[in-house]
Scaffold this active site. Structure first.
Site, PDB file in Angstrom:
ATOM      1  N   LYS A 171      13.268  14.985  22.799  1.00 40.21           N
ATOM      2  CA  LYS A 171      12.872  13.741  22.142  1.00 40.21           C
ATOM      3  C   LYS A 171      14.029  12.748  22.157  1.00 40.21           C
ATOM      4  O   LYS A 171      15.172  13.103  21.873  1.00 40.21           O
ATOM      5  CB  LYS A 171      12.444  14.021  20.705  1.00 40.21           C
ATOM      6  CG  LYS A 171      11.153  14.841  20.609  1.00 40.21           C
ATOM      7  CD  LYS A 171      10.756  15.066  19.167  1.00 40.21           C
ATOM      8  CE  LYS A 171       9.425  15.812  19.069  1.00 40.21           C
ATOM      9  NZ  LYS A 171       9.026  16.074  17.675  1.00 40.21           N
ATOM     10  N   HIS A 242       2.464  25.421  22.082  1.00 45.43           N
ATOM     11  CA  HIS A 242       3.390  25.367  20.945  1.00 45.43           C
ATOM     12  C   HIS A 242       3.478  26.713  20.234  1.00 45.43           C
ATOM     13  O   HIS A 242       4.504  27.039  19.633  1.00 45.43           O
ATOM     14  CB  HIS A 242       2.969  24.264  19.963  1.00 45.43           C
ATOM     15  CG  HIS A 242       4.138  23.557  19.338  1.00 45.43           C
ATOM     16  ND1 HIS A 242       5.002  22.776  20.070  1.00 45.43           N
ATOM     17  CD2 HIS A 242       4.604  23.549  18.071  1.00 45.43           C
ATOM     18  CE1 HIS A 242       5.941  22.293  19.273  1.00 45.43           C
ATOM     19  NE2 HIS A 242       5.734  22.761  18.061  1.00 45.43           N
ATOM     20  N   ARG A 245       6.194  28.585  21.704  1.00 44.09           N
ATOM     21  CA  ARG A 245       7.485  28.094  21.174  1.00 44.09           C
ATOM     22  C   ARG A 245       7.775  28.751  19.820  1.00 44.09           C
ATOM     23  O   ARG A 245       8.882  29.207  19.563  1.00 44.09           O
ATOM     24  CB  ARG A 245       7.427  26.569  21.057  1.00 44.09           C
ATOM     25  CG  ARG A 245       8.674  25.905  20.461  1.00 44.09           C
ATOM     26  CD  ARG A 245       8.521  24.398  20.627  1.00 44.09           C
ATOM     27  NE  ARG A 245       9.363  23.606  19.767  1.00 44.09           N
ATOM     28  CZ  ARG A 245      10.611  23.251  20.044  1.00 44.09           C
ATOM     29  NH1 ARG A 245      11.178  23.662  21.155  1.00 44.09           N
ATOM     30  NH2 ARG A 245      11.303  22.485  19.212  1.00 44.09           N
ATOM     31  N   TYR A 277      10.891  29.248  10.011  1.00 45.69           N
ATOM     32  CA  TYR A 277      10.801  30.560  10.655  1.00 45.69           C
ATOM     33  C   TYR A 277      11.372  31.683   9.786  1.00 45.69           C
ATOM     34  O   TYR A 277      11.048  32.842   9.986  1.00 45.69           O
ATOM     35  CB  TYR A 277      11.495  30.535  12.018  1.00 45.69           C
ATOM     36  CG  TYR A 277      10.816  29.596  12.973  1.00 45.69           C
ATOM     37  CD1 TYR A 277       9.577  29.910  13.519  1.00 45.69           C
ATOM     38  CD2 TYR A 277      11.376  28.370  13.305  1.00 45.69           C
ATOM     39  CE1 TYR A 277       8.925  29.032  14.382  1.00 45.69           C
ATOM     40  CE2 TYR A 277      10.735  27.492  14.158  1.00 45.69           C
ATOM     41  CZ  TYR A 277       9.510  27.834  14.689  1.00 45.69           C
ATOM     42  OH  TYR A 277       8.872  26.957  15.528  1.00 45.69           O
TER      43      TYR A 277
END
Length: 297
Positions: A171, A242, A245, A277
């Site tokens: 990004k 995703h 990921r 996470y």
């Protein structure tokens, strides 16, 4: 109301000054159009927006059952638009600057266990040319944790086979390095030498992952491939790129990696973004404790 010329000028600002992708610019346009249509419908001069107008607009979105993340995305787009209008002296102030995005609900990301990952790999027929390509896609996503938007923009020159690294431009075109092991090393070599050359068919393309016509694949193209391999693997739940990921990050954490390392590999600016996470890891620890400790039952 706003003219096509003004929208085109704003798009140039997003493209050349902010270096946003075509997909991001389209998203901004959709959100801003939605807001401007609301203004038109409610006879509001978009150049003279009050805080009361904004509150009512947010209430309008809430009544439409927009999620907090959708409202945040909408606000961010409009905030950027009014910053542009202010820079161009089309408005006197940016009323959205002081409006905070709603706090997101904390939601644990979906991830796969290792057996499910192996089912996906085993379901891919690598005897077929496109099977080699599909294996490469899944392997890169799972082995490195890159975003699908980053995957489709990897160029051959970004890969260093000696160091087993890939330069990723995330990004805002920020560069980071991700690493890969022997599995992906072999898969990349097999794909590049025995599939990619055939897909190119004497054409030229600098991007790693190609579609069946030998051109750069799109994010939607990757999503369709993931849908297919998941279906072939007979996995019942919905799995997006995703999710792979999330799976990478979760498996790294459960394998003993520290959260700061995962943050850098994922390209997260804030450690709090990566922190979600740890909740998954704690759930795994709790499950193992309840299953194995004699005093837990």
């Amino acid at each position: 109301m706003i003219t096509t010329k003004e929208i085109d000028s704003f798009n140039e600002y997003l493209n050349y000054e902010l270096d946003y992708s075509i997909l991001t610019i389209k998203g901004y346009n959709d959100e801003i159009t939605k807001f401007l249509n609301y203004c038109k419908e409610h006879k509001i001069d978009y150049k003279k927006i009050s805080n009361d107008n904004i509150r009512k607009y947010l209430k309008y979105l809430d009544n439409l059952k927009y999620s907090k993340s959708s409202i945040s995305r909408n606000l961010s787009s409009i905030r950027t638009y009014y910053k542009y209008l202010l820079d161009k002296k089309i408005v006197d102030n940016n009323p959205f600057k002081s409006i905070s995005n709603p706090k997101k609900d904390k939601k644990l990301p979906n991830f796969l266990n290792y057996e499910e990952i192996m089912k996906i790999f085993d379901s891919i027929d690598e005897e077929k040319i496109l099977g080699k390509r599909d294996r490469c896609i899944v392997e890169v996503l799972y082995d490195t944790g890159v975003r699908v938007s980053e995957l489709v923009n990897i160029k051959i020159k970004d890969i260093d086979f000696n160091e087993k690294t890939i330069s990723i431009f995330g990004k805002g075109r920020k560069e980071r390095i991700v690493y890969f092991g022997d599995y992906l090393y072999d898969v990349l070599n097999d794909y590049i030498n025995n599939c990619r050359k055939i897909l190119l068919s004497n054409k030229s393309c600098e991007y790693l992952i190609l579609n069946s016509k030998g051109s750069q694949i799109t994010t939607r193209g990757v999503e369709k491939i993931i849908d297919k391999v998941v279906k072939d693997a007979s996995l019942r739940h919905k799995i997006s790129p995703h999710v792979l990921r999330h799976t990478f990050a979760t498996h790294m954490l459960n394998g003993g990696s520290d959260i700061k390392t995962i943050q850098q590999l994922l390209g997260h600016e804030s450690l709090s973004t990566t922190g979600i996470y740890t909740h998954i890891s704690n759930d795994v620890l709790r499950s193992e404790y309840l299953k194995n400790h004699p005093r837990s039952r």
